[in-house]
Design a protein around this motif. Structure first.
Motif, short mmCIF file in Angstrom:
data_model
loop_
_atom_site.label_atom_id
_atom_site.label_comp_id
_atom_site.label_asym_id
_atom_site.label_seq_id
_atom_site.Cartn_x
_atom_site.Cartn_y
_atom_site.Cartn_z
N LEU A 117 9.52 -0.31 18.30
CA LEU A 117 8.71 0.34 17.28
C LEU A 117 7.48 -0.47 16.93
CD1 LEU A 117 8.53 2.66 15.16
CD2 LEU A 117 9.87 1.22 13.63
N PHE A 118 7.62 -1.81 16.95
CA PHE A 118 6.50 -2.69 16.60
C PHE A 118 5.81 -3.27 17.83
CE2 PHE A 118 8.75 -2.45 12.63
CZ PHE A 118 7.76 -2.53 11.67
N LEU A 142 7.94 -6.49 10.72
CA LEU A 142 9.27 -6.10 11.19
C LEU A 142 10.35 -6.83 10.41
CD1 LEU A 142 10.40 -5.99 14.94
CD2 LEU A 142 11.90 -6.69 13.11
N LEU A 143 10.21 -8.14 10.25
CA LEU A 143 11.23 -8.93 9.56
C LEU A 143 11.33 -8.55 8.09
CD1 LEU A 143 10.54 -12.45 11.14
CD2 LEU A 143 12.33 -10.82 11.75
N TRP A 170 0.41 1.85 9.61
CA TRP A 170 0.21 2.79 8.50
C TRP A 170 1.20 3.95 8.61
CZ3 TRP A 170 -5.84 3.58 8.66
CH2 TRP A 170 -6.47 2.37 8.31
N LYS A 171 1.33 4.51 9.82
CA LYS A 171 2.23 5.65 10.02
C LYS A 171 3.66 5.26 9.68
CE LYS A 171 3.69 8.98 13.56
NZ LYS A 171 3.53 9.39 14.99
N TYR A 172 4.06 4.08 10.09
CA TYR A 172 5.41 3.60 9.80
C TYR A 172 5.63 3.47 8.30
CZ TYR A 172 9.31 0.27 9.57
OH TYR A 172 10.49 -0.35 9.28
N ASN A 178 7.83 8.07 2.26
CA ASN A 178 8.41 9.41 2.19
C ASN A 178 9.92 9.37 2.00
OD1 ASN A 178 5.88 10.57 2.46
ND2 ASN A 178 6.06 10.87 4.67
N LYS A 179 10.53 8.24 2.40
CA LYS A 179 11.98 8.07 2.21
C LYS A 179 12.31 7.45 0.85
CE LYS A 179 13.00 5.63 5.85
NZ LYS A 179 13.87 4.91 6.82
#
Length: 240
Positions: A117-118, A142-143, A170-172, A178-179
């Protein structure tokens, strides 16, 4: 209940008052931007919320309804932080840093998925010291998020990242918002602020000049973007 509640907080370094009677609150699922020039007090405010620095004077800070100085152990697993001086051994391998952090937070997570993902999967066996500045920045984010924290602190989030990597991050983060994750962001990049932040404060020499929703802050000026508005509040719009 607000996720973060900062009331009348100040901080002294010697005789210098670097944060002056600052108050704000942050709601669940909100991205809150703390803006200001270097030395304005942004990082100091974040460090006080995290309990890394003590408050001077009679102000209060509540994080998830608690004082981080008093309830540090209970709050530890609920908070993630990517700070400018994020600390881990540069001799450690990327995947080892992730495994160590997962054990620390006792979280069950597919580390390979997170590395992909990263965009760090191909670097998983590299030592951290061999990474570029942008690669280390991606690793630090990530960490900070590996344990799915309720509150995430990001200090100069995308410094050193290229345009594509910035937008992926940004998208992540929008997905985290949103969660329901609450995010505290300090940044010098106004396009980042516009993309992520719901509300902001602008600091000058430790004092809040203005706070509100991004569009409200812009509407209080003669300009149309947060970057132009920021310079106007700072008295620097002559640069436009």
């Amino acid at each position: 209940m607000n996720v973060i509640d900062v009331q009348n907080v100040s901080k002294l370094y010697g005789n210098k008052n670097v944060v002056k009677d600052v108050s704000f609150a942050i709601a669940k699922g909100e991205c809150f931007g703390i803006l200001g020039h270097n030395g304005a007090g942004k990082t100091t405010i974040v460090e006080m919320i995290l309990g890394l620095k003590k408050i001077d004077g009679g102000g209060t800070i509540k994080l998830l309804g608690n004082d981080m100085h008093v309830r540090r152990r209970e709050l530890f697993n609920l908070v993630g932080a990517q700070l400018q001086d994020s600390s881990y051994s540069y001799k450690i391998k990327v995947i080892e840093a992730c495994e160590e952090r997962a054990v620390l937070y006792n979280c069950d997570i597919d580390i390979e998925v997170q590395l992909k993902l990263f965009s760090l999967f191909d670097l998983r066996n590299r030592e951290v010291e061999s990474l570029s500045g942008g690669e280390r920045q991606r690793l630090s984010i990530l960490l900070a998020t590996i344990h799915d924290p309720a509150v995430l602190f990001l200090d100069e989030l995308t410094t050193g990242l290229d345009a594509v990597a910035r937008r992926e991050i940004w998208k992540y983060l929008i997905g985290l918002k949103n969660k329901g994750t609450s995010i505290v962001l300090t940044s010098h990049f106004m396009d980042e602020v516009e993309a992520l932040c719901d509300r902001v404060i602008i600091l000058r020499e430790g004092e809040i000049l203005i706070q509100g929703q991004v569009q409200e802050v812009i509407q209080g000026t003669p300009y149309k973007t947060i970057e132009e508005a920021y310079l106007w509040y700072m008295g620097e719009d002559k640069l436009l």
